[in-house]
Design a protein around this motif. Sequence first.
Motif, PDB file in Angstrom:
ATOM      1  N   THR A 239       0.924  -1.571  -0.120  1.00  0.00           N
ATOM      2  CA  THR A 239       0.199   0.011   0.056  1.00  0.00           C
ATOM      3  C   THR A 239       0.964   1.357  -0.207  1.00  0.00           C
ATOM      4  OG1 THR A 239       0.379  -0.210   2.079  1.00  0.00           O
ATOM      5  CG2 THR A 239      -1.944  -1.204   1.318  1.00  0.00           C
ATOM      6  N   VAL A 240       1.857   1.211  -0.712  1.00  0.00           N
ATOM      7  CA  VAL A 240       2.806   2.309  -0.142  1.00  0.00           C
ATOM      8  C   VAL A 240       2.417   3.032  -1.183  1.00  0.00           C
ATOM      9  CG1 VAL A 240       3.548   1.694  -3.151  1.00  0.00           C
ATOM     10  CG2 VAL A 240       5.602   2.798  -1.227  1.00  0.00           C
ATOM     11  N   GLU A 241       1.168   3.107  -2.364  1.00  0.00           N
ATOM     12  CA  GLU A 241       0.725   4.418  -2.842  1.00  0.00           C
ATOM     13  C   GLU A 241      -0.410   4.919  -2.064  1.00  0.00           C
ATOM     14  OE1 GLU A 241      -0.536   3.116  -6.685  1.00  0.00           O
ATOM     15  OE2 GLU A 241       1.873   3.147  -7.765  1.00  0.00           O
ATOM     16  N   ASN A 242      -1.123   3.973  -1.362  1.00  0.00           N
ATOM     17  CA  ASN A 242      -2.518   4.498  -0.676  1.00  0.00           C
ATOM     18  C   ASN A 242      -1.214   5.084   1.015  1.00  0.00           C
ATOM     19  OD1 ASN A 242      -4.618   5.889   0.673  1.00  0.00           O
ATOM     20  ND2 ASN A 242      -5.447   3.536  -0.022  1.00  0.00           N
ATOM     21  N   ILE A 243      -1.177   6.411   1.324  1.00  0.00           N
ATOM     22  CA  ILE A 243      -0.037   6.995   2.898  1.00  0.00           C
ATOM     23  C   ILE A 243      -1.253   6.422   3.352  1.00  0.00           C
ATOM     24  CG2 ILE A 243       0.591   8.928   3.497  1.00  0.00           C
ATOM     25  CD1 ILE A 243       1.517   9.566   1.122  1.00  0.00           C
ATOM     26  N   SER A 244      -2.825   6.705   3.651  1.00  0.00           N
ATOM     27  CA  SER A 244      -3.752   7.169   4.648  1.00  0.00           C
ATOM     28  C   SER A 244      -3.666   5.816   5.593  1.00  0.00           C
ATOM     29  CB  SER A 244      -5.261   7.185   4.036  1.00  0.00           C
ATOM     30  OG  SER A 244      -5.617   6.546   2.724  1.00  0.00           O
ATOM     31  N   GLU A 245      -3.625   4.358   4.267  1.00  0.00           N
ATOM     32  CA  GLU A 245      -3.702   3.391   5.058  1.00  0.00           C
ATOM     33  C   GLU A 245      -1.826   2.771   5.357  1.00  0.00           C
ATOM     34  OE1 GLU A 245      -5.098   0.809   1.766  1.00  0.00           O
ATOM     35  OE2 GLU A 245      -6.678   1.565   1.340  1.00  0.00           O
ATOM     36  N   GLU A 246      -1.310   3.423   5.603  1.00  0.00           N
ATOM     37  CA  GLU A 246      -0.321   3.515   6.304  1.00  0.00           C
ATOM     38  C   GLU A 246      -0.135   2.274   7.835  1.00  0.00           C
ATOM     39  OE1 GLU A 246       2.759   5.255   4.960  1.00  0.00           O
ATOM     40  OE2 GLU A 246       3.499   5.039   3.068  1.00  0.00           O
ATOM     41  N   ASP A 247      -0.997   3.752   8.499  1.00  0.00           N
ATOM     42  CA  ASP A 247      -1.039   3.493   9.720  1.00  0.00           C
ATOM     43  C   ASP A 247      -2.213   2.110  10.763  1.00  0.00           C
ATOM     44  OD1 ASP A 247      -3.501   4.279   8.917  1.00  0.00           O
ATOM     45  OD2 ASP A 247      -3.430   6.092  10.240  1.00  0.00           O
TER      46      ASP A 247
END
Length: 617
Positions: free
Chosen positions: A200-208
């Motif tokens: 999910t490197v392109e979706n920053i909102s899902e990194e947490d």
Amino acid sequence: MEQQQSSSSDSDGIDQARGYSIIVPGNLIATTDGFEKKEHSWFALSPIPSDLSIQVEDINFCVHKYPLVARCGYLNRLELEPSNPDLGYDLKLENFPGGSETFELVLKFCYDLPIGLNPNNVAALRCASEFLEMTESLEDGNLISKTEAFFTFVVLSSWRDSVTVLKSCEKLSPWGENLQIVRRCCDSISWKVSRENSATVENISEEDWWFEDVATLRIDHFIRIIVAIRAKGTKPESIGSCIMRYAEKWLPDIDAGKAIKRRGYSQNEVQWSVTTGKSLEGVIGQNKEHRMIIESLVSILPPQKEAVSCKFLLWILKMALVFSISPALISELEKRVGMVLEKANVNDLLIPTYTVGDQGKMVKMTNDRTMHNIDVVQRILEYFLIYEQQQQLLLQQNPGTLTVGKLLDNYLAEVARDPNLSISKFQVLAESLPENARTCDDGLYRAIDTYLKTHTSLSEQDRRRLCKIMNCEKLSIDACMHAAQNDRLPLRTVIQVLFSEQVKMRDIIQGKDNCDDNPDQDGSWLCTKKEVNTLKAELDIVKAKMEELQTDYFELQQEYEKLNNKHKSLSSWTFKWMKIKKSSLAQAKTVEEEADDGHPRSHSGHKTKFHRRVSIS
């Protein structure tokens, strides 16, 4: 027992093995349908009376010897003596992993009663089976092999189960570490985090997505996961965000107390307080734990300056000072803050001078009576200047100096309200930045004026010393107008301000701009094109108004001169007329006196002529 005596083959087996091990008859292994609790004791529900009493924690378990020794190598090796009436038990298991609840599950397994393995109890059962030595050499499918298989194939394949088992290991030290349960859970969690983040490197909102679960772990387990995640190449920003989430969850908040007002100080000394959503008594006894958490978090902060926010660094620095962590870590935090000081705000820089004592009460760090820790801010500014010099050597422009200059002026205005702040500390802090850090000294003037307003007993010499910090030539016209009427300033400063105001007015009238709008001249005068255009437009407006005022003044002056000349000519004519009138009256009076002396006839004609001359006049 009669059945045992009737079986000669079993009795022969026992006699032959005496002195080596205990051979348990198969028909005695499962002799209970469950357990019954009476007060602080558990009893096996069986028609055969129990012959062994084991105490775990404060619970006594009355069981049968043979089902346990058949599967537990530890109990098999012990020489179990008859029960001691004074003690009330035959054997006491000290520091048993998982406590009495886990031992009850072990007993059920030994009695072939069904037990349910799940992420909440598998770690405790694995440690307990190791404690009791329930190996495959005693029986195939013993408890060690069953728990190990469940842990390896079920728990480690699931994110949530791995976190649950890792949390359960917090009460199983050192068994969880020795059996590699903690290490394998940490490796599984870190691997899953790295894999999901790369997906999910392109979706920053899902990194947490993993922050909340990892933040529930104990600090030593959290550190191991963060170290493993960093080794797998996770971004520093993601690691820093997780550290911030963990600190907010586990550390108390620091507050200046509800008695403090944002815009002023009371004369009484204000006490700081540490709150965790509870009263201060709830913090007592937790100081050591909080200190350990702070030191651990500071030690694993990513070295990149953008990994954590400046606000968090200043907050953790306050906590570090309050809970008195290692001076080396405090110095490291101050350096980190100095690298990003331009992103700070005034409220974050208000660091208390109190620390939490052993009894949970706030005590002074030093003998200084000031409310805020000025020395820490002074050191942060020094680190900031060192970092700025390094950036200049690397030919990297950093506009942070001007921002820090405004920040320092606002900070000085806040701490100037402290009646215990000495003039020396105020002066040293104000002079920390170089001359080019301020394009305008309005903020510094406001701080000086606030200090003078709070410290009304300053001598004339101290007031002069304080005002020397300020450059009157860098004051705006509004600040000059305010300073010219400020009776708190010394007379010499007021004269300098008035002179500077006249120079600025003259330059404005002549169309000159004292601000150097060349950004490359000194490296610090950085103005955008929009700001320059705005200033030029404002100057044009001011010049137009000045020309109108000059025109009105010139017209009024001409009108005044006309009226003054007219008034002068009228006054001159009136004066001459009054002089002629007075001389005529005097001459008439003289003629009348001569007539009274006896010559009325001879002068009658002359008198008539004189009256005619007077009337003509």
